[in-house]
Write a protein that holds these residues in place. Structure first.
Motif, PDB file in Angstrom:
ATOM      1  N   LEU A 251       1.067  -7.114  11.636  1.00 22.66           N
ATOM      2  CA  LEU A 251       0.568  -6.574  10.370  1.00 22.66           C
ATOM      3  C   LEU A 251       1.704  -6.313   9.395  1.00 22.66           C
ATOM      4  O   LEU A 251       1.557  -6.490   8.178  1.00 22.66           O
ATOM      5  CB  LEU A 251      -0.232  -5.291  10.616  1.00 22.66           C
ATOM      6  N   GLN A 252       2.862  -5.919   9.925  1.00 17.95           N
ATOM      7  CA  GLN A 252       4.035  -5.695   9.069  1.00 17.95           C
ATOM      8  C   GLN A 252       4.467  -7.008   8.406  1.00 17.95           C
ATOM      9  O   GLN A 252       4.759  -7.056   7.210  1.00 17.95           O
ATOM     10  CB  GLN A 252       5.178  -5.120   9.920  1.00 17.95           C
TER      11      GLN A 252
ATOM     12  N   ALA B 230       1.926  -7.932   5.779  1.00 15.01           N
ATOM     13  CA  ALA B 230       2.078  -7.106   4.581  1.00 15.01           C
ATOM     14  C   ALA B 230       3.207  -7.635   3.698  1.00 15.01           C
ATOM     15  O   ALA B 230       3.105  -7.606   2.469  1.00 15.01           O
ATOM     16  CB  ALA B 230       2.344  -5.652   4.980  1.00 15.01           C
TER      17      ALA B 230
ATOM     18  N   TYR C  27      -0.498  -9.319   2.359  1.00 11.02           N
ATOM     19  CA  TYR C  27      -1.783  -9.044   3.024  1.00 11.02           C
ATOM     20  C   TYR C  27      -1.713  -7.678   3.697  1.00 11.02           C
ATOM     21  O   TYR C  27      -1.371  -7.562   4.867  1.00 11.02           O
ATOM     22  CB  TYR C  27      -2.096 -10.132   4.056  1.00 11.02           C
ATOM     23  N   ALA C  28      -2.030  -6.656   2.918  1.00 15.42           N
ATOM     24  CA  ALA C  28      -1.975  -5.284   3.433  1.00 15.42           C
ATOM     25  C   ALA C  28      -3.322  -4.958   4.081  1.00 15.42           C
ATOM     26  O   ALA C  28      -4.244  -4.471   3.422  1.00 15.42           O
ATOM     27  CB  ALA C  28      -1.665  -4.310   2.304  1.00 15.42           C
TER      28      ALA C  28
ATOM     29  N   ASP D 238      -5.427  -3.371   7.741  1.00 13.62           N
ATOM     30  CA  ASP D 238      -5.210  -2.405   8.821  1.00 13.62           C
ATOM     31  C   ASP D 238      -5.442  -3.004  10.207  1.00 13.62           C
ATOM     32  O   ASP D 238      -5.228  -2.344  11.217  1.00 13.62           O
ATOM     33  CB  ASP D 238      -6.068  -1.151   8.618  1.00 13.62           C
TER      34      ASP D 238
END
Length: 199
Positions: free
Chosen positions: A12-13, A16, A20-21, A23
């Motif tokens: 996810l990091q 981002a 693409y932020a 969860d």
């Protein structure tokens, strides 16, 4: 919300950093956004991830048309080497992804997977993927697979799907007629549809 594993957090990091932020990987997949530029990042992580659940989420995120053709050979390799004793877990998920990213450039490898009985029911969606093939030999593969105890129903379903667009080879008729007595209603229905346009 379930706590993220370190591996999913790392993915996810990296997502981002591309803008693409999200969860979760599931949120990315359900976002409705074409994240084609994230495919290389997802493929890089797929090769490294150890957690089976996270690996499955990466595979699902790659189960999109725009992951083709880059994802296809990587997913073929994942299918071959997946740790999945039942054949209905991670390997099935990878097979489902391969149906979505089917690419005739890898036709021989995909047919090899679809035909390898050692993979059991994990092959179901790869068999359906044959409907995406432009290879003239695809129908013959499906005819042969109709008698496979694990994926025969899906071979019929694939032939029925083909029948919606064009006639089905006359070679399929004997197998389709046998499937009219199958114990599963969806298989019988598929056989009837395919027979209606059988050459």
């Amino acid at each position: 919300m379930t706590a993220l594993t370190t591996e999913e957090g790392d993915i996810l990091q990296d997502l981002a950093a591309l803008g693409y932020a999200v969860d979760s990987l599931s949120s990315l997949r359900m976002s409705g956004v074409n994240y084609r530029d994230a495919v290389p990042v997802l493929l890089e992580h797929l090769r490294k991830v150890q957690d089976t659940k996270v690996k499955g989420e990466v595979v699902r995120a790659l189960s999109v048309p725009w992951a083709r053709p880059a994802a296809t050979p990587v997913l073929i390799d994942e299918f071959r080497h997946a740790e999945d004793a039942t054949g209905l877990g991670l390997r099935w998920t990878v097979g489902n992804a391969l149906e979505v990213v089917w690419d005739d450039a890898f036709y021989d490898e995909l047919v090899e997977l679809a035909s390898d009985t050692s993979f059991g029911r994990a092959r179901e969606m790869i068999v359906l993927g044959l409907t995406r093939s432009k290879n003239a030999a695809a129908d013959a593969v499906l005819v042969e697979l109709m008698d496979d105890s694990d994926v025969g129903g899906h071979a019929v379903k694939a032939l029925a799907k083909i029948a919606a667009k064009r006639s089905v080879s006359a070679d399929a008729r004997p197998g389709l007629e046998r499937k009219l007595a199958d114990g599963r209603a969806w298989v019988r229905a598929g056989a009837r549809r395919a027979l209606a346009v059988c050459a």
